[in-house]
Design a protein around this motif. Structure first.
Motif, PDB file in Angstrom:
ATOM      1  N   ILE A  56     -11.821  54.322  34.720  1.00 18.37           N
ATOM      2  CA  ILE A  56     -13.147  54.262  34.109  1.00 18.37           C
ATOM      3  C   ILE A  56     -13.533  52.804  33.904  1.00 18.37           C
ATOM      4  N   TYR A  57     -12.543  52.002  33.577  1.00 16.92           N
ATOM      5  CA  TYR A  57     -12.789  50.583  33.408  1.00 16.92           C
ATOM      6  C   TYR A  57     -12.285  49.822  34.624  1.00 16.92           C
ATOM      7  N   SER A  58     -12.433  48.535  34.593  1.00 21.05           N
ATOM      8  CA  SER A  58     -12.195  47.726  35.780  1.00 21.05           C
ATOM      9  C   SER A  58     -10.732  47.574  36.154  1.00 21.05           C
ATOM     10  N   GLY A  59      -9.827  47.857  35.243  1.00 21.85           N
ATOM     11  CA  GLY A  59      -8.421  47.614  35.506  1.00 21.85           C
ATOM     12  C   GLY A  59      -8.017  46.188  35.182  1.00 21.85           C
ATOM     13  N   LYS A  60      -8.951  45.396  34.659  1.00 21.93           N
ATOM     14  CA  LYS A  60      -8.670  44.006  34.326  1.00 21.93           C
ATOM     15  C   LYS A  60      -8.232  43.850  32.877  1.00 21.93           C
ATOM     16  N   GLY A  61      -8.069  44.962  32.172  1.00 21.30           N
ATOM     17  CA  GLY A  61      -7.713  44.895  30.756  1.00 21.30           C
ATOM     18  C   GLY A  61      -6.445  44.104  30.497  1.00 21.30           C
ATOM     19  N   LYS A  62      -5.431  44.283  31.356  1.00 17.44           N
ATOM     20  CA  LYS A  62      -4.171  43.573  31.178  1.00 17.44           C
ATOM     21  C   LYS A  62      -4.359  42.075  31.356  1.00 17.44           C
ATOM     22  N   ASP A  63      -5.161  41.690  32.330  1.00 14.72           N
ATOM     23  CA  ASP A  63      -5.427  40.266  32.568  1.00 14.72           C
ATOM     24  C   ASP A  63      -6.171  39.651  31.384  1.00 14.72           C
ATOM     25  N   VAL A  64      -7.116  40.412  30.840  1.00 13.23           N
ATOM     26  CA  VAL A  64      -7.878  39.930  29.683  1.00 13.23           C
ATOM     27  C   VAL A  64      -6.941  39.744  28.491  1.00 13.23           C
ATOM     28  N   ALA A  65      -6.072  40.736  28.258  1.00 19.35           N
ATOM     29  CA  ALA A  65      -5.137  40.658  27.132  1.00 19.35           C
ATOM     30  C   ALA A  65      -4.191  39.470  27.281  1.00 19.35           C
ATOM     31  N   THR A  66      -3.744  39.214  28.510  1.00 20.17           N
ATOM     32  CA  THR A  66      -2.846  38.088  28.756  1.00 20.17           C
ATOM     33  C   THR A  66      -3.549  36.768  28.486  1.00 20.17           C
ATOM     34  N   ALA A  67      -4.782  36.648  28.977  1.00 19.43           N
ATOM     35  CA  ALA A  67      -5.552  35.420  28.762  1.00 19.43           C
ATOM     36  C   ALA A  67      -5.844  35.209  27.275  1.00 19.43           C
ATOM     37  N   ASP A  68      -6.108  36.307  26.571  1.00 16.55           N
ATOM     38  CA  ASP A  68      -6.365  36.208  25.132  1.00 16.55           C
ATOM     39  C   ASP A  68      -5.104  35.762  24.402  1.00 16.55           C
ATOM     40  N   HIS A  69      -3.965  36.310  24.789  1.00 10.46           N
ATOM     41  CA  HIS A  69      -2.699  35.925  24.155  1.00 10.46           C
ATOM     42  C   HIS A  69      -2.423  34.440  24.377  1.00 10.46           C
ATOM     43  N   GLU A  70      -2.691  33.958  25.573  1.00 11.66           N
ATOM     44  CA  GLU A  70      -2.424  32.550  25.874  1.00 11.66           C
ATOM     45  C   GLU A  70      -3.316  31.617  25.062  1.00 11.66           C
ATOM     46  N   ARG A  71      -4.575  31.994  24.877  1.00 16.61           N
ATOM     47  CA  ARG A  71      -5.436  31.124  24.064  1.00 16.61           C
ATOM     48  C   ARG A  71      -5.052  31.237  22.595  1.00 16.61           C
ATOM     49  N   ASP A  72      -4.580  32.428  22.164  1.00 10.88           N
ATOM     50  CA  ASP A  72      -4.113  32.587  20.782  1.00 10.88           C
ATOM     51  C   ASP A  72      -2.938  31.668  20.497  1.00 10.88           C
ATOM     52  N   VAL A  73      -1.993  31.608  21.454  1.00 13.90           N
ATOM     53  CA  VAL A  73      -0.809  30.766  21.281  1.00 13.90           C
ATOM     54  C   VAL A  73      -1.214  29.299  21.188  1.00 13.90           C
ATOM     55  N   ALA A  74      -2.110  28.879  22.080  1.00 14.41           N
ATOM     56  CA  ALA A  74      -2.559  27.479  22.062  1.00 14.41           C
ATOM     57  C   ALA A  74      -3.267  27.153  20.752  1.00 14.41           C
ATOM     58  N   TYR A  75      -4.075  28.091  20.281  1.00 15.98           N
ATOM     59  CA  TYR A  75      -4.807  27.917  19.014  1.00 15.98           C
ATOM     60  C   TYR A  75      -3.846  27.853  17.830  1.00 15.98           C
ATOM     61  N   THR A  76      -2.933  28.806  17.726  1.00 18.81           N
ATOM     62  CA  THR A  76      -2.026  28.866  16.578  1.00 18.81           C
ATOM     63  C   THR A  76      -1.039  27.694  16.580  1.00 18.81           C
ATOM     64  N   ASN A  77      -0.619  27.254  17.761  1.00 16.97           N
ATOM     65  CA  ASN A  77       0.302  26.108  17.824  1.00 16.97           C
ATOM     66  C   ASN A  77      -0.360  24.839  17.302  1.00 16.97           C
ATOM     67  N   LEU A  78      -1.584  24.599  17.719  1.00 14.53           N
ATOM     68  CA  LEU A  78      -2.303  23.412  17.259  1.00 14.53           C
ATOM     69  C   LEU A  78      -2.576  23.508  15.764  1.00 14.53           C
ATOM     70  N   LYS A  79      -2.991  24.650  15.321  1.00 15.25           N
ATOM     71  CA  LYS A  79      -3.268  24.859  13.885  1.00 15.25           C
ATOM     72  C   LYS A  79      -1.994  24.657  13.064  1.00 15.25           C
ATOM     73  N   ALA A  80      -0.885  25.214  13.527  1.00 18.02           N
ATOM     74  CA  ALA A  80       0.386  25.098  12.796  1.00 18.02           C
ATOM     75  C   ALA A  80       0.852  23.644  12.716  1.00 18.02           C
ATOM     76  N   PHE A  81       0.668  22.898  13.810  1.00 20.64           N
ATOM     77  CA  PHE A  81       1.062  21.484  13.790  1.00 20.64           C
ATOM     78  C   PHE A  81       0.267  20.726  12.737  1.00 20.64           C
ATOM     79  N   LEU A  82      -1.041  20.932  12.740  1.00 18.37           N
ATOM     80  CA  LEU A  82      -1.898  20.231  11.779  1.00 18.37           C
ATOM     81  C   LEU A  82      -1.554  20.621  10.347  1.00 18.37           C
ATOM     82  N   ASP A  83      -1.275  21.905  10.145  1.00 18.61           N
ATOM     83  CA  ASP A  83      -0.948  22.381   8.804  1.00 18.61           C
ATOM     84  C   ASP A  83       0.344  21.744   8.303  1.00 18.61           C
ATOM     85  N   GLY A  84       1.318  21.610   9.190  1.00 19.03           N
ATOM     86  CA  GLY A  84       2.578  21.001   8.780  1.00 19.03           C
ATOM     87  C   GLY A  84       2.473  19.501   8.604  1.00 19.03           C
ATOM     88  N   TYR A  85       1.799  18.850   9.531  1.00 20.73           N
ATOM     89  CA  TYR A  85       1.726  17.387   9.526  1.00 20.73           C
ATOM     90  C   TYR A  85       0.930  16.861   8.330  1.00 20.73           C
TER      91      TYR A  85
END
Length: 232
Positions: A56-85
């Motif tokens: 019913i959907y495009s079948g790209k859901g897994k790719d979208v979830a992977t891309a979202d996870h990767e940007r989440d990791v980049a976001y949280t890593n930068l945020k965590a560094f700033l919070d600690g530093y």
């Protein structure tokens, strides 16, 4: 020759239809070769075959979830560094970390928990804020240029794949409903099987009925096996 076509899986229904059509075209059964129902059945199968594997959907859901996870990791890593530093007040440029963390805090510290669309909107604002000359200087002081660029790149990659998914989903919605196509195939298969059942005692039809009945039994067995393999 009884079978509940609606209970067959998408794949099993396609397999049964394909085998029946192959059987018709084998040349073994002159009585059915030029029957008008065979053309109708074949046409409905061709249409079904073209779309039944499409979701019913495009079948790209897994790719979208992977891309979202990767940007989440980049976001949280930068945020965590700033919070600690920022808490290391004896460290050089700790105030830059405090200021940059404040930008994160202003736009929300839980962007990675938002919906795709909400996170995208807030990430866009965050990146725009961090791209100001003042904040770019602070990022440089902390040697975070690569980390910031990575977060921005991951966000842009997500936007690209998410846009592709939205476009693909729109295209699929414009297609004829897969459920409607399946109903047509079920109807034509049922009509064909009913015809063979009605003619099963006629000499020229007996072999066709018998061979087709074996195909139907195989389809029913597949359905039973699928149920047995289904986890409790």
């Amino acid at each position: 020759m009884k079978i509940s076509l609606v209970r067959l899986s998408t794949k099993d229904l396609a397999t049964l239809a394909q085998r029946i059509i192959t059987n018709i075209q084998s040349g073994k059964y002159p009585v059915i070769s030029n029957h008008p129902l065979t053309a109708t059945l074949q046409n409905s199968y061709i249409e079904y075959d073209a779309v039944y594997t499409k979701q019913i959907y495009s079948g790209k859901g897994k790719d979208v979830a992977t891309a979202d996870h990767e940007r989440d990791v980049a976001y949280t890593n930068l945020k965590a560094f700033l919070d600690g530093y920022r808490k290391l007040q004896t460290a050089p440029n700790y105030q830059s970390a405090e200021d940059l963390y404040g930008v994160f805090k202003t736009l929300g510290l839980d962007l990675d928990r938002l919906s795709y669309s909400s996170q995208t909107a807030q990430m866009k604002k965050l990146i725009e804020a961090l791209e100001s000359p003042e904040n770019q200087q602070k990022i440089a002081f902390l040697s975070l240029n690569t980390a910031f660029a990575d977060m921005k790149t991951k966000h842009e990659a997500f936007e690209t794949i998410f846009g592709e998914q939205a476009e693909a989903n729109a295209d699929l919605r414009q297609m004829t409903s897969a459920s409607a196509i399946r109903r047509d195939l079920e109807k034509n298969l049922k009509t064909y099987l009913n015809l063979l059942t009605a003619m099963k005692d006629v000499p020229d039809w007996k072999l066709l009925y018998s061979d087709t009945n074996e195909l139907v039994k195989a389809a029913k067995n597949s359905e039973v096996k699928r149920k047995e393999e289904k986890p409790e």
